[in-house]
Design an enzyme around this catalytic site. Structure first.
Site, PDB file in Angstrom:
ATOM      1  N   GLN A 121     -10.128  -4.117  -2.705  1.00  0.00           N
ATOM      2  CA  GLN A 121     -11.774  -3.589  -1.953  1.00  0.00           C
ATOM      3  C   GLN A 121     -12.606  -3.854  -3.272  1.00  0.00           C
ATOM      4  OE1 GLN A 121     -12.099  -1.691   0.778  1.00  0.00           O
ATOM      5  NE2 GLN A 121     -14.228  -2.518   0.505  1.00  0.00           N
ATOM      6  N   CYS A 124     -16.580   1.316   1.707  1.00  0.00           N
ATOM      7  CA  CYS A 124     -15.359   0.490   1.914  1.00  0.00           C
ATOM      8  C   CYS A 124     -14.790   0.599   3.441  1.00  0.00           C
ATOM      9  CB  CYS A 124     -14.048   0.693   0.945  1.00  0.00           C
ATOM     10  SG  CYS A 124     -13.398   2.500   1.082  1.00  0.00           S
ATOM     11  N   HIS A 166      -7.687   0.775  -5.948  1.00  0.00           N
ATOM     12  CA  HIS A 166      -8.002  -0.313  -4.888  1.00  0.00           C
ATOM     13  C   HIS A 166      -8.625  -1.403  -5.310  1.00  0.00           C
ATOM     14  CE1 HIS A 166      -7.965  -1.391  -0.787  1.00  0.00           C
ATOM     15  NE2 HIS A 166      -8.822  -0.456  -0.186  1.00  0.00           N
ATOM     16  N   ARG A 172       0.939  -1.153  -0.150  1.00  0.00           N
ATOM     17  CA  ARG A 172      -0.009  -0.009  -0.104  1.00  0.00           C
ATOM     18  C   ARG A 172       0.971   1.003  -0.001  1.00  0.00           C
ATOM     19  NH1 ARG A 172      -5.179   1.397   3.776  1.00  0.00           N
ATOM     20  NH2 ARG A 172      -6.086  -0.154   2.222  1.00  0.00           N
ATOM     21  N   ARG A 208     -13.588  -8.654   2.872  1.00  0.00           N
ATOM     22  CA  ARG A 208     -12.157  -8.210   2.527  1.00  0.00           C
ATOM     23  C   ARG A 208     -11.220  -9.748   2.761  1.00  0.00           C
ATOM     24  NH1 ARG A 208      -9.935  -3.393   2.198  1.00  0.00           N
ATOM     25  NH2 ARG A 208      -8.174  -4.469   1.283  1.00  0.00           N
ATOM     26  N   ASP A 267     -17.602   7.028  -0.162  1.00  0.00           N
ATOM     27  CA  ASP A 267     -16.397   6.847   0.484  1.00  0.00           C
ATOM     28  C   ASP A 267     -16.011   8.142   1.008  1.00  0.00           C
ATOM     29  OD1 ASP A 267     -13.926   5.900   1.154  1.00  0.00           O
ATOM     30  OD2 ASP A 267     -12.943   6.150  -0.965  1.00  0.00           O
TER      31      ASP A 267
HETATM   32  N1   CP Z   1     -11.116  -0.398   3.273  1.00  0.00           N
HETATM   33  C1   CP Z   1      -9.819  -0.408   3.455  1.00  0.00           C
HETATM   34  O1   CP Z   1      -8.923  -0.589   2.679  1.00  0.00           O
HETATM   35  O2   CP Z   1      -9.540  -0.138   5.011  1.00  0.00           O
HETATM   36  P1   CP Z   1      -8.013   0.017   5.540  1.00  0.00           P
HETATM   37  O3   CP Z   1      -7.400   1.528   5.205  1.00  0.00           O
HETATM   38  O4   CP Z   1      -8.500   0.080   6.934  1.00  0.00           O
HETATM   39  O5   CP Z   1      -7.271  -1.009   5.249  1.00  0.00           O
HETATM   40  N1  NVA Z   2     -10.306   6.621  -0.577  1.00  0.00           N
HETATM   41  C1  NVA Z   2      -9.808   6.211   0.644  1.00  0.00           C
HETATM   42  C2  NVA Z   2      -9.985   4.833   0.732  1.00  0.00           C
HETATM   43  C3  NVA Z   2      -9.500   4.386   2.123  1.00  0.00           C
HETATM   44  C4  NVA Z   2      -9.698   2.538   2.274  1.00  0.00           C
HETATM   45  C5  NVA Z   2      -8.445   6.543   0.777  1.00  0.00           C
HETATM   46  O1  NVA Z   2      -7.721   6.437  -0.199  1.00  0.00           O
HETATM   47  O2  NVA Z   2      -8.082   7.072   1.819  1.00  0.00           O
END
Ligand code: CP
Ligand code: NVA
Length: 304
Positions: free
Chosen positions: A136, A262, A133, A106, A290, A224
């Site tokens: 997700q 998410c 993502h 990530r 997930r 989101d």
């Molecule tokens: N939805 C998601 O990716 O959550 P986190 O950022 O907590 O991993």
């Molecule tokens: N769009 C959000 C998703 C988190 C899982 C971010 O990138 O922070």
């Protein structure tokens, strides 16, 4: 290098994988969820998890998923690796390939994930970038289909920022053949290149600045955060408030529409408490999935 790399099952983005492969991963995820599969196929295998952004769901679900499949996961925080700064991404890829069996990453820039995959001799899994993502979306499609049946031909509405998760929904619309309506402010649309790719695949993508038009009779409504991790836009409340998913907006959707997010969520910003904690919300099934979807991805990457 090229030939060897071509055979590695990276999970980088939904646009790079075909529908049959993605459907296969979802089928495996479902089999794991209902307990129909050999539970320890990754005995002795190790996943390295690089996080240079925060996470809760992704981190825990990958770690627990590896453990349930018989393997282990190692967490590499930004403090430890200084990913892309202490040494080149390519060297990190080369070294980790000597220690572990797969890498989940990530980070901010999708180019770093691409470089990791280019130089790793083991599978690389995209656990979120500023652009997309994909993990997700595997959980999200699984969740939609558990609640509403086959997503093919259905209508899904996104309300808010045209962010990384929205871009993966666009990829998913092309791969899983549903209509996606995106309600965003004009200044916050999904990357036009992503929209163009999906439309070239024949996807039905509608872009609008009108959330009511987007949500009308939709089978699912998605929100989101308005401020993604690493975003510098703090003063967007007024820009996004018209896109808040509230009870009145949900009334415009199909009477059996589900609400998805998410997580993490910001109650009373992108979604009201009444909606996210109400009967149409499936957000905790989505979070649970997930884990199952990740196990499908891990099994595909590591055992085929
Ligand atoms: N939805 C998601 O990716 O959550 P986190 O950022 O907590 O991993
Ligand atoms: N769009 C959000 C998703 C988190 C899982 C971010 O990138 O922070």
């Amino acid at each position: 290098m090229a030939d060897e790399t071509d055979e590695i099952r990276h999970f980088l983005d939904l646009d790079l994988l075909d529908t049959d492969t993605l459907r296969g991963i979802l089928n495996t995820a479902h089999e794991y969820k209902i307990g129909n599969k050999d539970y320890r196929p990754l005995d002795g295998q190790i996943l390295a998890m690089i996080f240079d952004k925060p996470s809760m769901r992704t981190r825990v679900s990958f770690q627990v998923g590896m453990m349930q499949l018989g393997g282990e996961a190692i967490m590499l925080s930004d403090n430890e690796t200084q990913f892309g700064r202490r040494e080149s991404v390519a060297d990190t890829a080369r070294v980790l390939s000597r220690y572990v069996d797969a890498i989940m990453v990530r980070t901010d820039d999708p180019a770093k994930v691409q470089e990791l995959a280019e130089y790793a001799t083991i599978p690389v899994i995209n656990g979120l970038t500023d652009a997309t993502h994909p993990c997700q979306l595997m959980a999200d499609i699984m969740t939609f289909e558990e609640h509403r049946g086959d997503v093919t031909g259905r209508t899904i509405a996104w309300c808010g920022d045209g962010n990384n998760v929205a871009a993966s929904w666009v990829h998913a619309a092309a791969r899983f053949h549903f209509t996606l309506r995106l309600a965003t402010p004009d200044s916050r649309r999904v990357d036009p290149a992503v929209i163009a790719w999906a439309q070239a695949q024949g996807a039905d993508i509608v872009e609008t600045d009108d959330p009511v038009a987007a949500v009308k009779h939709a089978d699912a409504v998605i929100a989101d955060t308005w401020i993604s991790m690493g975003s510098e836009d703090a003063n967007v409340h007024n820009l996004f408030m018209p896109y808040q998913v509230n009870e009145a907006l949900m009334e415009e959707a199909h009477e059996e529409a589900i609400f998805m997010h998410c997580l993490p969520a910001h109650r009373e910003d992108e979604v009201t408490t009444g909606v996210i904690d109400g009967p149409q919300s499936v957000v905790f099934d989505e979070a649970e999935n997930r884990l199952h979807a990740q196990k499908g991805v891990l099994a595909w990457s590591l055992i085929g």
